[in-house]
Scaffold this motif. Structure first.
Motif, PDB file in Angstrom:
ATOM      1  N   UNK A  56     -69.366  60.455 -91.064  1.00  0.00           N
ATOM      2  CA  UNK A  56     -69.282  60.949 -89.952  1.00  0.00           C
ATOM      3  C   UNK A  56     -68.739  62.295 -90.088  1.00  0.00           C
ATOM      4  N   UNK A  57     -69.685  62.952 -88.931  1.00  0.00           N
ATOM      5  CA  UNK A  57     -69.273  64.411 -88.094  1.00  0.00           C
ATOM      6  C   UNK A  57     -68.314  64.225 -87.135  1.00  0.00           C
ATOM      7  N   UNK A  58     -67.180  65.188 -87.553  1.00  0.00           N
ATOM      8  CA  UNK A  58     -66.078  64.902 -86.636  1.00  0.00           C
ATOM      9  C   UNK A  58     -66.835  65.514 -85.496  1.00  0.00           C
ATOM     10  N   UNK A  59     -67.503  66.627 -85.310  1.00  0.00           N
ATOM     11  CA  UNK A  59     -67.777  66.868 -84.114  1.00  0.00           C
ATOM     12  C   UNK A  59     -68.352  66.454 -83.023  1.00  0.00           C
ATOM     13  N   UNK A  60     -69.937  65.745 -83.189  1.00  0.00           N
ATOM     14  CA  UNK A  60     -70.239  64.926 -82.407  1.00  0.00           C
ATOM     15  C   UNK A  60     -69.789  63.501 -82.127  1.00  0.00           C
ATOM     16  N   UNK A  61     -68.894  63.089 -83.167  1.00  0.00           N
ATOM     17  CA  UNK A  61     -68.505  62.193 -82.497  1.00  0.00           C
ATOM     18  C   UNK A  61     -67.326  62.068 -81.720  1.00  0.00           C
ATOM     19  N   UNK A  62     -66.690  63.320 -81.848  1.00  0.00           N
ATOM     20  CA  UNK A  62     -65.985  63.806 -80.674  1.00  0.00           C
ATOM     21  C   UNK A  62     -65.974  63.839 -79.109  1.00  0.00           C
ATOM     22  N   UNK A  63     -67.786  63.874 -79.476  1.00  0.00           N
ATOM     23  CA  UNK A  63     -68.425  64.314 -78.222  1.00  0.00           C
ATOM     24  C   UNK A  63     -68.611  62.375 -77.668  1.00  0.00           C
TER      25      UNK A  63
END
Lengths: 213, 213, 213, 213
Positions: free
Chosen positions: B163-170
């Motif tokens: 998973x990609x931290x950025x979009x997931x945080x979003x």
DNA sequence: GATGAATGAGGGTTCATTCAT
DNA sequence: TATGAATGAACCCTCATTCAT
């Protein structure tokens, strides 16, 4: 529809329900644009009627109160959302349905501007109990439809039986609402967010990539 | 009441800065209660000052405009949210941190009433670019903190590297916002929603139940 | 009156009740002129405040509603009438008292224009029960004073014992009200009417011309 | 409903004049009820036409202005009063005539509600010169009729020659107007007032009880 | 600094009136 | 003729804001 069933002498100009309905829509459309732009309370009746191309007094013959106008607008918006769910329910696979919904919600919802309206509606509902009840009712229908969709996919073996359709549907609704807010705020990139959301939900539902394929 | 703690400050500064700061908070607190109850535009300055126990004219010496008051209030609210993230960042495991955040957000946020304020803020941001910028900035900080937390857990092997931290945080932020909306609306049960959310996010992040335990 | 009984720090501009009372009168005076000219319902708040030399908004700080203004005005008018009766009660003979009252009522009542106000008040009372009650109460006091005056004159042998003070007082009040109407209408000559009224009442009361002399 | 009694009137007259007259009355009757209830200015055209069972636009074909409607109503009311005088003039003795008039005025005037209308008319006349003139004219006729009646009774030896018919008639009119006001206000008992009025007038006119008998 | 008093600029709503059928 | 639909011009009232003490 305008058949003269009773040949009674009409005695005066006959009422024209179609024209009335049309003007009603026209007013609601103008109101929506204003509400999106200014919010429910900052939008003035003069502004709305002008945007709708109607005189203020005339508008009051269709909506006796600004509040009535707001409520009617909200109802119309909720009805649109219900239509959306119906579309989704007809998808073949869950992944496909999800993608469609997310796309419709985040991207094609009439140039994004209407997204703010959803926030406005929620904010209004947070203090006006009458509106809260109406929003809740519409939400309940949508959530139920989503839950039912999940249950169907469980029977089809597409979704893990471990999850509980009710709360999960609720959660998906939350996610959608939140995404709307962030997109309206321009805090997130719609496409990236949509992709991540699809992935998260599918993973959360225990959908095997093959089944979704 | 108007105790002169520092009877003589050098530098020709006019008056007791502590008293000023205190009164400022007092006004903001009153304003918050009014805004929660009525919304930004429906709350009147008279109402706010009365709720704060201050005269209207006096309030104008602290906030030269109602808009300034609104913006200050929003800033204060965002600052609170940032505090929240700091707490979360100190958790040991991801599961623990998540649970804590969700609990704090959905349950203990001062008897839920303030949740409406978040909606009000988002709705206002959806049309007022200046406020949108402020909200975006605060959100960016929070999202970054969440993303960083995810990345740290990936290094720790707790979270899948897919998973990609950025979009997931979003996405997680979206979920939180949406949950707030639904809880404010009383459309969802807070506890059930929180539990489902924790489960969904952990599953989405590829956290193995054992690791989360 | 503005003695500082409590030397507490005033903390702000002190309230000035005298100035307030004065402005109240000022507004009432302007309102009276407007009401006389246009009537209660045709007179607008803008007109009234302009006539009184006050801003509309300021007027609303003294009279929260146009209705409140009307009621206060009526009360002031009724109070004036009660003052009138007090004067009359102090006359030596009935004839003298009567003449004085009639003169004051028909001639010197501030250039006759206020007469229309009495009609306006009665007309309003005829449909607004709350105002009717207030008018009735004031009328009852006046009528009672007149009846008492008659009874006193009976004991003094000035008035025939055959007549009943109560209904007669009522009758005299009727006569006065009616005269006011006709004079306001310019349908009658005030002096001639006044003379005839005095004569009629004295005759009706069985006052012997000698006693009245 | 729109029966064509006379399908073809000569002279190119547009339509059934009887139907027009009837509808006119119908509108006036509705208007009267509204005016009694609300007053001239507070009654709206929508209200009146609804009460009359007619559409607003149709009403405007009979009375081109609300003011015209008011004036027509006043005229109709005055005409009624003139009818009343005619009845009175035919009485045999003064006492009988007086009693009849007073009774008709105070008691049987269509359940008292119309009394308020007289006040409304007078109040309106007090500011609208055109209406004042109309009312004055009608009043002059009535007063003249009363004066003539008094003169006749003087010739018959029924009334003292000391009194002057003109001012006395004026006075009697005043008394009537005033009684109407007080009865409308419910400040006086109609019967007691009527009895006292009869007695006062007879005494004032120098009518010997025997002569009146 | 703090309060009471004052105000210009609308805001929602209504109303007498006209137009179209 | 008679009715439905439409509207410009207010009207009452409120509000954010300023002035005076």
């Amino acid at each position: 529809m305008t058949r003269n069933v009773l040949p009674e002498t009409p005695l005066g100009r006959p009422a024209n329900p179609e024209a009335r309905a049309h003007r009603r829509e026209q007013i609601l459309a103008g109101a929506q644009r204003c509400f999106v732009r200014k919010g429910f309370h900052a939008a003035t009746t003069a502004e709305i009627s002008s945007e709708a191309g109607v005189s203020v007094a005339n508008m009051y013959q269709y909506f006796p109160t600004k509040d009535d106008l707001i409520r009617a607008m909200i109802q119309a918006d909720l009805a649109e959302d219900l239509d959306l769910v119906r579309l989704v329910n007809e998808a073949d696979t869950l992944a496909e349905g999800l993608e469609k919904t997310i796309r419709l919600t985040t991207a094609e919802h009439e140039n994004l501007s209407n997204l703010g309206l959803r926030l406005e509606i929620l904010a209004e509902a947070a203090r006006n109990p009458r509106i809260a009840a109406e929003v809740r009712e519409a939400d309940a229908q949508i959530t139920a439809a989503v839950a039912e969709m999940i249950a169907r996919r469980q029977l089809a073996g597409e979704v893990s039986n471990d999850i509980d359709p009710g709360p999960t549907a609720d959660l998906i609704m939350s996610l959608f609402d939140g995404m709307i807010g962030r997109i309206a705020l321009a805090a997130s990139n719609p496409e990236a967010l949509a992709r991540a959301a699809t992935q998260l939900i599918l993973a959360g539902l225990g959908v095997t990539p093959k089944a979704a394929d």
